[in-house]
Design a protein around this motif. Structure first.
Motif, PDB file in Angstrom:
ATOM      1  N   SER A  53       0.983  -1.206   0.217  1.00  0.00           N
ATOM      2  CA  SER A  53       0.087   0.332  -0.204  1.00  0.00           C
ATOM      3  C   SER A  53       0.726   1.927   0.025  1.00  0.00           C
ATOM      4  O   SER A  53       2.620   1.115   0.636  1.00  0.00           O
ATOM      5  CB  SER A  53      -0.842   0.097   1.656  1.00  0.00           C
ATOM      6  N   ILE A  55       0.398   5.810   1.123  1.00  0.00           N
ATOM      7  CA  ILE A  55      -0.086   6.735   1.607  1.00  0.00           C
ATOM      8  C   ILE A  55       0.084   7.665   1.207  1.00  0.00           C
ATOM      9  O   ILE A  55       1.364   8.078   1.115  1.00  0.00           O
ATOM     10  CB  ILE A  55      -0.613   6.883   3.023  1.00  0.00           C
ATOM     11  N   PRO A  63      -3.321  12.628   5.381  1.00  0.00           N
ATOM     12  CA  PRO A  63      -3.175  12.081   4.097  1.00  0.00           C
ATOM     13  C   PRO A  63      -4.385  12.388   3.222  1.00  0.00           C
ATOM     14  O   PRO A  63      -5.048  12.923   3.441  1.00  0.00           O
ATOM     15  CB  PRO A  63      -3.857  10.554   4.911  1.00  0.00           C
ATOM     16  N   VAL A  66      -5.152   7.106  -0.953  1.00  0.00           N
ATOM     17  CA  VAL A  66      -4.187   6.292  -0.408  1.00  0.00           C
ATOM     18  C   VAL A  66      -4.194   4.697  -1.864  1.00  0.00           C
ATOM     19  O   VAL A  66      -5.193   5.345  -2.423  1.00  0.00           O
ATOM     20  CB  VAL A  66      -4.669   5.135   0.727  1.00  0.00           C
TER      21      VAL A  66
END
Length: 193
Positions: A53, A55, A63, A66
């Motif tokens: 993953s 971000i 954030p 994502v």
């Protein structure tokens, strides 16, 4: 020549690649767990689903977006994920995250890459797990982070790409964690922004 990354190491991606990088690929690979069957016969492979993953964070460390197996492309289109590999079968990278550095919006200050064991095994049960960074232009490996000897945790905050004086740099974080998805790591990630 590839650099074997160590926890806390910082590198200039352009210097390691020998030229300005425009696109990088973060590759994640692993091998399925071998299991022994009844009396040692009929052994097979237990499913191991590691997930890559990334971000994206703004200048205030919030954030923004994502990219992971439930969202394979960033909202702006600069980052894409190859898709969820649930077994680790086959050679080479099992999952890849492609980043077009020149297309990453200016308000993105850093991009953090994580690995989670969605099926719950800890890394001591996963063979030949690694993460690597490639120059997408020529396919050459710029840096590698070996995960297979990491121990009895189920997640890792692997690395951060960040802007510094108009250049993308990489910080090999290498911090162990627990959790099935990147979301479980967010409190830990915040300490590295």
């Amino acid at each position: 020549m590839s650099v074997n990354l160590e926890k806390g190491q910082k590198i200039s991606l352009d210097k390691e690649a020998g030229s300005a990088l425009s696109r990088v690929v973060m590759g994640l690979g692993w091998d399925a767990v071998k299991s022994k069957g009844f009396f040692g016969f009929g052994g097979g492979s237990a499913e191991v689903d590691l997930d890559a993953s990334c971000i994206l964070f703004d200048t205030d460390n919030r954030p923004l977006d994502v990219v992971w197996f439930r969202q394979l492309k960033s909202k702006d289109g600069s980052i894409s994920h190859s898709g969820d590999n649930r077994t680790g079968a086959g050679d080479g990278d099992d999952e890849q995250v492609n980043v077009s550095l020149g297309s990453v919006p200016a308000n993105v200050k850093s991009i953090v890459f994580t690995v989670n064991s969605f099926t719950g095994q800890n890394f001591s049960q996963v063979q030949n797990a690694y993460c690597r960074l490639l120059n997408a232009a020529d396919g050459k490996e710029v840096a590698r982070f070996n995960l297979s000897v990491q121990g009895s945790h189920s997640a890792q905050i692997m690395a951060k790409l960040y802007r510094h004086n108009g250049e993308w740099k990489m910080h090999a974080i290498g911090e162990n964690g627990t959790g099935r998805t990147f979301d479980d790591l967010m409190p830990q990630i915040a300490q590295h922004l």
